[in-house]
Design a protein around this motif. Structure first.
Motif, PDB file in Angstrom:
ATOM      1  N   VAL A  35       0.851  -1.196   0.000  1.00 16.80           N
ATOM      2  CA  VAL A  35       0.000   0.000   0.000  1.00 16.80           C
ATOM      3  C   VAL A  35       0.887   1.246   0.000  1.00 16.80           C
ATOM      4  CG1 VAL A  35      -1.791   1.277   1.248  1.00 16.80           C
ATOM      5  CG2 VAL A  35      -1.807  -1.228   1.267  1.00 16.80           C
ATOM      6  N   ILE A  36       0.666   2.138  -0.961  1.00 16.96           N
ATOM      7  CA  ILE A  36       1.414   3.389  -1.036  1.00 16.96           C
ATOM      8  C   ILE A  36       0.741   4.402  -0.119  1.00 16.96           C
ATOM      9  CG2 ILE A  36       2.150   5.291  -2.532  1.00 16.96           C
ATOM     10  CD1 ILE A  36       3.542   2.605  -3.118  1.00 16.96           C
ATOM     11  N   THR A  37       1.521   4.929   0.830  1.00 17.90           N
ATOM     12  CA  THR A  37       0.989   5.845   1.829  1.00 17.90           C
ATOM     13  C   THR A  37       1.904   7.057   1.955  1.00 17.90           C
ATOM     14  OG1 THR A  37       0.221   3.913   3.055  1.00 17.90           O
ATOM     15  CG2 THR A  37       0.200   6.000   4.218  1.00 17.90           C
ATOM     16  N   PRO A  38       1.349   8.269   1.912  1.00 19.65           N
ATOM     17  CA  PRO A  38       2.161   9.463   2.143  1.00 19.65           C
ATOM     18  C   PRO A  38       2.710   9.447   3.566  1.00 19.65           C
ATOM     19  CG  PRO A  38       0.015  10.047   1.260  1.00 19.65           C
ATOM     20  CD  PRO A  38      -0.039   8.600   1.606  1.00 19.65           C
ATOM     21  N   THR A  39       3.906   9.936   3.734  1.00 18.33           N
ATOM     22  CA  THR A  39       4.553   9.976   5.032  1.00 18.33           C
ATOM     23  C   THR A  39       4.320  11.338   5.662  1.00 18.33           C
ATOM     24  OG1 THR A  39       6.264   8.520   4.187  1.00 18.33           O
ATOM     25  CG2 THR A  39       6.768   9.712   6.180  1.00 18.33           C
ATOM     26  N   SER A  40       3.931  11.335   6.909  1.00 17.65           N
ATOM     27  CA  SER A  40       3.763  12.604   7.617  1.00 17.65           C
ATOM     28  C   SER A  40       4.883  12.728   8.640  1.00 17.65           C
ATOM     29  CB  SER A  40       2.395  12.667   8.295  1.00 17.65           C
ATOM     30  OG  SER A  40       2.255  11.608   9.199  1.00 17.65           O
ATOM     31  N   GLY A  41       5.450  13.893   8.729  1.00 14.38           N
ATOM     32  CA  GLY A  41       6.541  14.113   9.670  1.00 14.38           C
ATOM     33  C   GLY A  41       7.861  13.594   9.137  1.00 14.38           C
ATOM     34  N   GLY A  42       8.880  13.668   9.945  1.00 12.66           N
ATOM     35  CA  GLY A  42      10.218  13.296   9.519  1.00 12.66           C
ATOM     36  C   GLY A  42      10.516  11.813   9.573  1.00 12.66           C
ATOM     37  N   LYS A  43       9.860  11.088  10.459  1.00 12.57           N
ATOM     38  CA  LYS A  43      10.150   9.668  10.617  1.00 12.57           C
ATOM     39  C   LYS A  43       9.126   8.812   9.893  1.00 12.57           C
ATOM     40  CE  LYS A  43      13.577   9.020  13.584  1.00 12.57           C
ATOM     41  NZ  LYS A  43      14.677   8.139  13.344  1.00 12.57           N
ATOM     42  N   SER A  44       9.602   7.725   9.316  1.00 13.87           N
ATOM     43  CA  SER A  44       8.700   6.779   8.679  1.00 13.87           C
ATOM     44  C   SER A  44       9.369   5.418   8.636  1.00 13.87           C
ATOM     45  CB  SER A  44       8.324   7.242   7.273  1.00 13.87           C
ATOM     46  OG  SER A  44       9.481   7.339   6.494  1.00 13.87           O
ATOM     47  N   HIS A  45       8.573   4.414   8.397  1.00 11.82           N
ATOM     48  CA  HIS A  45       9.082   3.049   8.393  1.00 11.82           C
ATOM     49  C   HIS A  45       9.320   2.574   6.975  1.00 11.82           C
ATOM     50  CE1 HIS A  45       8.258   2.760  12.626  1.00 11.82           C
ATOM     51  NE2 HIS A  45       7.043   3.220  12.415  1.00 11.82           N
ATOM     52  N   GLY A  46      10.372   1.830   6.792  1.00 10.90           N
ATOM     53  CA  GLY A  46      10.615   1.178   5.511  1.00 10.90           C
ATOM     54  C   GLY A  46      11.165   2.083   4.433  1.00 10.90           C
ATOM     55  N   ARG A  47      11.217   1.517   3.268  1.00  9.99           N
ATOM     56  CA  ARG A  47      11.759   2.201   2.105  1.00  9.99           C
ATOM     57  C   ARG A  47      10.804   3.318   1.669  1.00  9.99           C
ATOM     58  NH1 ARG A  47      15.678   0.786  -1.134  1.00  9.99           N
ATOM     59  NH2 ARG A  47      15.717   1.457  -3.295  1.00  9.99           N
ATOM     60  N   GLY A  48      11.367   4.414   1.224  1.00 14.19           N
ATOM     61  CA  GLY A  48      10.555   5.529   0.791  1.00 14.19           C
ATOM     62  C   GLY A  48      10.908   5.970  -0.611  1.00 14.19           C
ATOM     63  N   ALA A  49      10.017   6.718  -1.210  1.00 10.06           N
ATOM     64  CA  ALA A  49      10.249   7.336  -2.513  1.00 10.06           C
ATOM     65  C   ALA A  49       9.810   8.789  -2.396  1.00 10.06           C
ATOM     66  CB  ALA A  49       9.462   6.615  -3.602  1.00 10.06           C
ATOM     67  N   TRP A  50      10.426   9.648  -3.192  1.00  7.34           N
ATOM     68  CA  TRP A  50      10.167  11.076  -3.131  1.00  7.34           C
ATOM     69  C   TRP A  50       9.584  11.562  -4.438  1.00  7.34           C
ATOM     70  CZ3 TRP A  50      11.265  13.771   1.357  1.00  7.34           C
ATOM     71  CH2 TRP A  50      12.010  13.079   2.321  1.00  7.34           C
ATOM     72  N   LEU A  51       8.633  12.495  -4.361  1.00  8.28           N
ATOM     73  CA  LEU A  51       8.074  13.085  -5.568  1.00  8.28           C
ATOM     74  C   LEU A  51       7.439  14.422  -5.237  1.00  8.28           C
ATOM     75  CD1 LEU A  51       4.686  11.525  -6.560  1.00  8.28           C
ATOM     76  CD2 LEU A  51       5.874  10.763  -4.532  1.00  8.28           C
ATOM     77  N   HIS A  52       7.295  15.246  -6.263  1.00 14.89           N
ATOM     78  CA  HIS A  52       6.571  16.505  -6.112  1.00 14.89           C
ATOM     79  C   HIS A  52       5.081  16.182  -6.034  1.00 14.89           C
ATOM     80  CE1 HIS A  52      10.267  17.897  -8.221  1.00 14.89           C
ATOM     81  NE2 HIS A  52      10.173  18.829  -7.300  1.00 14.89           N
ATOM     82  N   LEU A  53       4.350  16.943  -5.260  1.00 13.88           N
ATOM     83  CA  LEU A  53       2.910  16.752  -5.177  1.00 13.88           C
ATOM     84  C   LEU A  53       2.292  16.851  -6.568  1.00 13.88           C
ATOM     85  CD1 LEU A  53       0.569  16.310  -3.212  1.00 13.88           C
ATOM     86  CD2 LEU A  53       0.388  18.784  -3.000  1.00 13.88           C
ATOM     87  N   SER A  54       2.785  17.783  -7.360  1.00  9.16           N
ATOM     88  CA  SER A  54       2.257  17.980  -8.719  1.00  9.16           C
ATOM     89  C   SER A  54       2.586  16.812  -9.652  1.00  9.16           C
ATOM     90  CB  SER A  54       2.786  19.278  -9.314  1.00  9.16           C
ATOM     91  OG  SER A  54       4.195  19.257  -9.376  1.00  9.16           O
ATOM     92  N   CYS A  55       3.500  15.956  -9.269  1.00 13.41           N
ATOM     93  CA  CYS A  55       3.861  14.784 -10.083  1.00 13.41           C
ATOM     94  C   CYS A  55       3.098  13.530  -9.659  1.00 13.41           C
ATOM     95  CB  CYS A  55       5.366  14.512  -9.983  1.00 13.41           C
ATOM     96  SG  CYS A  55       6.410  15.749 -10.767  1.00 13.41           S
ATOM     97  N   GLY A  56       2.226  13.649  -8.655  1.00 11.88           N
ATOM     98  CA  GLY A  56       1.526  12.493  -8.098  1.00 11.88           C
ATOM     99  C   GLY A  56       0.703  11.700  -9.095  1.00 11.88           C
ATOM    100  N   TYR A  57      -0.136  12.384  -9.879  1.00 17.26           N
ATOM    101  CA  TYR A  57      -0.978  11.666 -10.845  1.00 17.26           C
ATOM    102  C   TYR A  57      -0.159  11.091 -11.993  1.00 17.26           C
ATOM    103  CZ  TYR A  57      -5.038  13.458  -8.390  1.00 17.26           C
ATOM    104  OH  TYR A  57      -5.976  13.736  -7.422  1.00 17.26           O
ATOM    105  N   ILE A  58       0.920  11.772 -12.344  1.00 19.07           N
ATOM    106  CA  ILE A  58       1.806  11.252 -13.391  1.00 19.07           C
ATOM    107  C   ILE A  58       2.467   9.966 -12.899  1.00 19.07           C
ATOM    108  CG2 ILE A  58       3.845  11.730 -14.805  1.00 19.07           C
ATOM    109  CD1 ILE A  58       3.108  14.748 -14.476  1.00 19.07           C
ATOM    110  N   ALA A  59       2.858   9.939 -11.630  1.00 19.74           N
ATOM    111  CA  ALA A  59       3.457   8.736 -11.048  1.00 19.74           C
ATOM    112  C   ALA A  59       2.491   7.554 -11.128  1.00 19.74           C
ATOM    113  CB  ALA A  59       3.858   8.995  -9.595  1.00 19.74           C
TER     114      ALA A  59
END
Length: 92
Positions: A35-59
């Motif tokens: 399940v793809i879930t946006p991360t809130s705050g600085g800490k998160s579990h597991g592997r992450g990926a980064w993207l611009h909010l405006s690139c979300g639908y393109i992703a």
């Protein structure tokens, strides 16, 4: 960690447009149990990926999360789509 002590800021790259920026300019998402879930705050579990909010639908259209997280099958994007819809409506 030594780089942070010298004042060098971390740089992350958007998985869609490949532009590099500081993490504060990008959205981090995680893939937990498929399940793809946006991360809130600085800490998160597991592997992450980064993207611009405006690139979300393109992703989503390009199936970028499957390759970013090296998944065998397409991930569940329902929570991410709801997040995008809410964030992009509130920005307009």
């Amino acid at each position: 960690m030594a780089a942070m002590q010298r004042g060098i800021k971390p740089i992350r790259t958007c998985i869609v447009c490949r532009k590099s920026q500081e993490p504060s300019q990008l959205l981090r998402v995680n893939c937990v149990d498929g399940v793809i879930t946006p991360t809130s705050g600085g800490k998160s579990h597991g592997r992450g990926a980064w993207l611009h909010l405006s690139c979300g639908y393109i992703a989503i259209d390009r199936k970028a999360f499957k390759s970013a997280f090296k998944l065998e099958q397409a991930p569940d994007l329902s929570k991410f789509k709801v997040f995008l819809d809410e964030r992009l409506k509130s920005d307009n």
